[in-house]
Design a protein around this motif. Structure first.
Motif, PDB file in Angstrom:
ATOM      1  N   LEU A  25       0.829  -1.202   0.000  1.00 30.68           N
ATOM      2  CA  LEU A  25       0.000   0.000   0.000  1.00 30.68           C
ATOM      3  C   LEU A  25       0.864   1.252   0.000  1.00 30.68           C
ATOM      4  O   LEU A  25       1.888   1.316   0.691  1.00 30.68           O
ATOM      5  CB  LEU A  25      -0.912   0.030   1.224  1.00 30.68           C
ATOM      6  CG  LEU A  25      -2.126  -0.897   1.217  1.00 30.68           C
ATOM      7  CD1 LEU A  25      -2.782  -0.903   2.576  1.00 30.68           C
ATOM      8  CD2 LEU A  25      -3.128  -0.465   0.157  1.00 30.68           C
ATOM      9  N   TRP A  26       0.417   2.231  -0.782  1.00 34.20           N
ATOM     10  CA  TRP A  26       1.007   3.565  -0.788  1.00 34.20           C
ATOM     11  C   TRP A  26      -0.093   4.561  -0.441  1.00 34.20           C
ATOM     12  O   TRP A  26      -1.179   4.522  -1.047  1.00 34.20           O
ATOM     13  CB  TRP A  26       1.572   3.907  -2.159  1.00 34.20           C
ATOM     14  CG  TRP A  26       2.809   3.162  -2.539  1.00 34.20           C
ATOM     15  CD1 TRP A  26       4.089   3.618  -2.506  1.00 34.20           C
ATOM     16  CD2 TRP A  26       2.901   1.815  -3.041  1.00 34.20           C
ATOM     17  NE1 TRP A  26       4.971   2.655  -2.934  1.00 34.20           N
ATOM     18  CE2 TRP A  26       4.266   1.541  -3.270  1.00 34.20           C
ATOM     19  CE3 TRP A  26       1.942   0.816  -3.310  1.00 34.20           C
ATOM     20  CZ2 TRP A  26       4.711   0.323  -3.754  1.00 34.20           C
ATOM     21  CZ3 TRP A  26       2.378  -0.396  -3.777  1.00 34.20           C
ATOM     22  CH2 TRP A  26       3.744  -0.652  -4.006  1.00 34.20           C
ATOM     23  N   LEU A  27       0.175   5.426   0.533  1.00 32.81           N
ATOM     24  CA  LEU A  27      -0.808   6.417   0.961  1.00 32.81           C
ATOM     25  C   LEU A  27      -0.330   7.808   0.572  1.00 32.81           C
ATOM     26  O   LEU A  27       0.853   8.138   0.751  1.00 32.81           O
ATOM     27  CB  LEU A  27      -1.016   6.352   2.473  1.00 32.81           C
ATOM     28  CG  LEU A  27      -1.454   4.998   3.045  1.00 32.81           C
ATOM     29  CD1 LEU A  27      -1.516   5.068   4.565  1.00 32.81           C
ATOM     30  CD2 LEU A  27      -2.795   4.575   2.471  1.00 32.81           C
ATOM     31  N   PRO A  28      -1.223   8.648   0.070  1.00 34.06           N
ATOM     32  CA  PRO A  28      -0.825  10.011  -0.285  1.00 34.06           C
ATOM     33  C   PRO A  28      -0.516  10.821   0.969  1.00 34.06           C
ATOM     34  O   PRO A  28      -0.836  10.413   2.092  1.00 34.06           O
ATOM     35  CB  PRO A  28      -2.058  10.554  -1.011  1.00 34.06           C
ATOM     36  CG  PRO A  28      -3.195   9.767  -0.454  1.00 34.06           C
ATOM     37  CD  PRO A  28      -2.651   8.394  -0.168  1.00 34.06           C
ATOM     38  N   ASP A  29       0.092  11.975   0.775  1.00 35.12           N
ATOM     39  CA  ASP A  29       0.471  12.815   1.910  1.00 35.12           C
ATOM     40  C   ASP A  29      -0.737  13.189   2.755  1.00 35.12           C
ATOM     41  O   ASP A  29      -0.621  13.319   3.984  1.00 35.12           O
ATOM     42  CB  ASP A  29       1.171  14.085   1.415  1.00 35.12           C
ATOM     43  CG  ASP A  29       2.574  13.808   0.891  1.00 35.12           C
ATOM     44  OD1 ASP A  29       3.140  12.757   1.264  1.00 35.12           O
ATOM     45  OD2 ASP A  29       3.090  14.633   0.120  1.00 35.12           O
ATOM     46  N   ALA A  30      -1.892  13.355   2.120  1.00 36.88           N
ATOM     47  CA  ALA A  30      -3.105  13.701   2.880  1.00 36.88           C
ATOM     48  C   ALA A  30      -3.582  12.537   3.738  1.00 36.88           C
ATOM     49  O   ALA A  30      -4.386  12.730   4.653  1.00 36.88           O
ATOM     50  CB  ALA A  30      -4.218  14.138   1.935  1.00 36.88           C
ATOM     51  N   GLY A  31      -3.094  11.320   3.438  1.00 36.44           N
ATOM     52  CA  GLY A  31      -3.495  10.154   4.218  1.00 36.44           C
ATOM     53  C   GLY A  31      -4.757   9.493   3.729  1.00 36.44           C
ATOM     54  O   GLY A  31      -5.110   8.408   4.175  1.00 36.44           O
ATOM     55  N   ARG A  32      -5.450  10.108   2.813  1.00 36.68           N
ATOM     56  CA  ARG A  32      -6.700   9.561   2.288  1.00 36.68           C
ATOM     57  C   ARG A  32      -6.866   9.969   0.829  1.00 36.68           C
ATOM     58  O   ARG A  32      -6.246  10.921   0.358  1.00 36.68           O
ATOM     59  CB  ARG A  32      -7.889  10.076   3.093  1.00 36.68           C
ATOM     60  CG  ARG A  32      -8.048  11.590   3.034  1.00 36.68           C
ATOM     61  CD  ARG A  32      -9.384  12.040   3.610  1.00 36.68           C
ATOM     62  NE  ARG A  32      -9.406  11.951   5.053  1.00 36.68           N
ATOM     63  CZ  ARG A  32      -9.006  12.920   5.869  1.00 36.68           C
ATOM     64  NH1 ARG A  32      -8.507  14.039   5.366  1.00 36.68           N
ATOM     65  NH2 ARG A  32      -9.083  12.789   7.166  1.00 36.68           N
ATOM     66  N   GLY A  33      -7.732   9.257   0.133  1.00 35.27           N
ATOM     67  CA  GLY A  33      -8.001   9.586  -1.260  1.00 35.27           C
ATOM     68  C   GLY A  33      -8.715   8.440  -1.944  1.00 35.27           C
ATOM     69  O   GLY A  33      -8.967   7.391  -1.338  1.00 35.27           O
ATOM     70  N   PRO A  34      -9.051   8.604  -3.220  1.00 29.66           N
ATOM     71  CA  PRO A  34      -9.635   7.498  -3.977  1.00 29.66           C
ATOM     72  C   PRO A  34      -8.648   6.333  -4.068  1.00 29.66           C
ATOM     73  O   PRO A  34      -7.436   6.520  -3.951  1.00 29.66           O
ATOM     74  CB  PRO A  34      -9.890   8.117  -5.362  1.00 29.66           C
ATOM     75  CG  PRO A  34      -9.837   9.596  -5.160  1.00 29.66           C
ATOM     76  CD  PRO A  34      -8.890   9.822  -4.024  1.00 29.66           C
ATOM     77  N   GLY A  35      -9.174   5.139  -4.291  1.00 26.50           N
ATOM     78  CA  GLY A  35      -8.326   3.950  -4.305  1.00 26.50           C
ATOM     79  C   GLY A  35      -8.060   3.431  -5.706  1.00 26.50           C
ATOM     80  O   GLY A  35      -8.949   3.430  -6.558  1.00 26.50           O
TER      81      GLY A  35
END
Length: 242
Positions: free
Chosen positions: A19-29
């Motif tokens: 898993l890679w998470l964006p800097d915001a910590g959330r987003g579309p998958g």
């Protein structure tokens, strides 16, 4: 960007999902589906670029029944070894594993908004077949060799679908790409994009495959497709996720 490895359970064991998470910590998958080289340098590079765009990216280890954690260099020796290994790959089971991964991705607290899939080579074929089973906000398939023979299944796909090919691909001859183009005619949800001078795996930066100009153009098409059908929110200052 943060990374981690989750575990997903199938009927006959468990496998890793990177898993890679964006800097915001959330987003579309986005479900990112590997080549025969495994979750290696190219797939990790694509995942990082997608996460930088604001997506939560999940890449399952599809060869876990054959060789868990398989990664091969995309050179002549790596191609030969990967072809030997992938000859024992159960394709329908791989599609099922991706369906499980999609369910896991959709259940993550970090995933907000829609979900889609992107596959390269082997993964491009799997992304296409998965789209016949699971509705998604966007499906992107790069040079999936099984797609021409399965083009008749396109009528089962209601999701927005982008099919990318190289017009000079020795593994998917141009006349087979034309079969896909004809099947896509009149389907408003399907778009085909052919880089006529590019060969197979042209997006992979390995010297034996990479076509830089074609890769850049195709990536621009892909990111525009995602922006239209699976947009990631712009970063918000101070946005975080516990």
């Amino acid at each position: 960007m943060r990374t981690r490895i989750d575990e997903v359970t199938a009927h006959d064991g468990s496998f890793d999902v990177h898993l890679w998470l964006p800097d915001a910590g959330r987003g579309p998958g986005i479900l990112l589906i590997q080549e025969i080289f495994g979750v290696g340098g190219h797939i990790r590079g694509v995942a990082g670029r997608l996460a930088a765009h604001g997506y939560v990216v999940a890449a399952p280890d599809l060869f876990w029944r054959l060789r868990p954690g398989w990664q091969a260099e995309p050179d002549e020796a790596g191609v030969a070894a990967s072809l030997r290994l992938s000859s024992g790959f159960d394709f329908p089971q791989g599609v099922a594993d991706c369906a499980l991964t999609m369910a896991h991705l959709r259940g993550l607290a970090e995933v907000t908004g829609g979900t889609g899939s992107l596959g390269f080579c082997l993964g491009g074929s799997i992304a296409f077949m998965l789209a016949t089973q699971i509705e998604q906000d966007a499906v992107l398939s790069f040079y999936g060799s099984a797609v021409p023979d399965a083009a008749g299944l396109m009528e089962r796909i209601g999701s927005p679908l982008l099919l990318v090919f190289g017009g000079s691909d020795p593994y998917i001859p141009r006349e087979r790409v034309a079969v896909v183009e004809r099947a896509a005619e009149g389907r408003p949800n399907v778009r085909t994009h052919v880089e006529e001078e590019a060969g197979h795996a042209f997006h992979n930066e390995a010297p034996m495959f990479h076509h830089p100009a074609a890769a850049e153009r195709a990536w621009e098409v892909a990111t525009a497709f995602l922006a239209e059908h699976l947009p990631a929110p712009p970063p918000v200052r101070g946005d975080s996720f516990p």
